[in-house]
Design an enzyme around this catalytic site. Structure first.
Site, PDB file in Angstrom:
ATOM      1  CG  LEU A 134      -2.102  -1.171   0.973  1.00  0.00           C
ATOM      2  CD1 LEU A 134      -2.708  -1.259   2.502  1.00  0.00           C
ATOM      3  CD2 LEU A 134      -3.016  -0.588   0.053  1.00  0.00           C
ATOM      4  CD  GLU A 135       3.250   3.800   3.336  1.00  0.00           C
ATOM      5  OE1 GLU A 135       3.182   4.855   2.516  1.00  0.00           O
ATOM      6  OE2 GLU A 135       2.907   4.287   4.436  1.00  0.00           O
TER       7      GLU A 135
END
Length: 352
Positions: A134-135
């Site tokens: 997700l980052e």
């Protein structure tokens, strides 16, 4: 500012050959007019401050040698996203099937390393992979800004000058310690770095040398990336005996004041609200809270707080202590929910 400090600052400006009217960088002035000339004058002051903090002349010269003003960073920092999302529209975009499939594949590919890291830091590997995905889309999108340039630009812009100057000097410390060189110290427009998008102060607080090579390389070294993520969570209270939370349903007429208020204003206030509202699962069960499928809550002696990422008409979650660790990483219900949902879908068999 004291008279003594004011006199010192004036003399310093004169010594640098800068006129006081040009070198007066009030926040309001920087909001109204940002220029290349003004940025260069501001960088000259930053370099003087860096020397005063003990950084060597050679380090300062090399770090700022190619520094430049990024108008795009200023625009991005000033832009506020419109609040048109709900969690129901957000999650399918943040956790699509292709990302789940990729997360599972990469989990298997790095399983030996992830298992070692997970056991050392007592963090379930699926959460490390979820954060990674997700980052930065598993290290694919880390940003291509020179970190010194991005942080200098945002400090010059002025609205959060103290914050970005702190990040800038932390970045210089990272360079001084030799973890990365200036050419490869890339990040987002805000200065977030590497595959886990640590701000420089977070790097200094949480990054670790995962493979013992003497460097903390969160850009290219997978052992360092995973270990640094796990170390962050562990230091912020993570327990591998808990998951993150679970979606639940409420009975008719439920007192919604028992949930953490959505807008607490700060992490400190949010944690205070947590402590004031958390209850045991048995207590939530007695209040009529059930799993989303209507069955009873788990019969285990742990506490949880109730959160509404949108409002009482949207999704409802019981959040466990690990939720607090994720909220320290990013104080966003949407971000934490996406990490939790991706980690649940990585797990085999899927969490029910």
């Amino acid at each position: 500012m004291s008279v003594k400090k004011t006199v010192y600052a004036t003399l310093l400006i004169a010594a640098l050959g800068l006129s006081a009217n040009i070198a007066s960088f009030s926040v309001e002035a920087k909001k109204k007019e940002l220029s290349q000339e003004g940025f260069e004058q501001y960088v000259a002051q930053l370099k003087v401050e860096a020397l005063e903090k003990g950084f060597s002349q050679a380090m300062v010269d090399s770090s700022f040698a190619k520094v430049k003003f990024h108008q795009r960073a200023v625009k991005a920092d000033r832009s506020q996203p419109e609040k048109v999302e709900t969690l129901d529209t957000y999650l399918p975009k943040r956790v699509p099937k292709w990302k789940v499939d990729k997360a599972r594949a990469l989990y298997k590919e790095h399983q030996v390393l992830l298992t070692d890291v997970g056991e050392k830091y007592n963090v379930q590997p699926r959460f490390i992979v979820a954060l990674w995905g997700l980052e930065t889309n598993f290290g694919k999108i880390m940003g291509n800004y020179n970190v010194i340039s991005a942080l200098s630009t945002l400090a010059y812009e002025g609205r959060r000058e103290a914050f970005f100057k702190k990040q800038l000097f932390a970045a210089l410390t990272i360079l001084e310690e030799g973890h990365i060189d200036i050419e490869n110290m890339k990040g987002s427009w805000a200065g977030a770095m590497g595959q886990n998008q640590f701000m420089p102060t977070s790097f200094l607080a949480y990054a670790v040398d995962g493979d013992g090579d003497g460097k903390k390389d969160i850009w290219q070294n997978q052992a360092d990336v995973f270990a640094s993520m796990a170390n962050y969570l562990q230091k912020e209270g993570w327990s591998d005996e808990l998951t993150w939370g679970r979606q639940v349903k409420l009975p008719e007429g439920f007192d919604t004041s028992l949930a953490i208020p959505k807008n607490t204003g700060s992490r400190k206030n949010w944690l205070k609200a947590w402590s004031q509202t958390e209850k045991t699962l048995a207590e939530w069960q007695a209040l009529g809270v059930r799993r989303v499928d209507g069955t009873n809550l788990p019969n285990v002696d742990i506490k949880a707080a109730l959160v509404f990422p949108d409002d009482e008409n949207g999704r409802v979650y019981l959040a466990y202590d690990n939720y607090k660790s994720l909220m320290h990483w990013n104080l966003s219900y949407y971000f934490v929910s996406s990490v939790g949902h991706l980690s649940d879908r990585i797990k085999f068999p899927p969490v029910k």
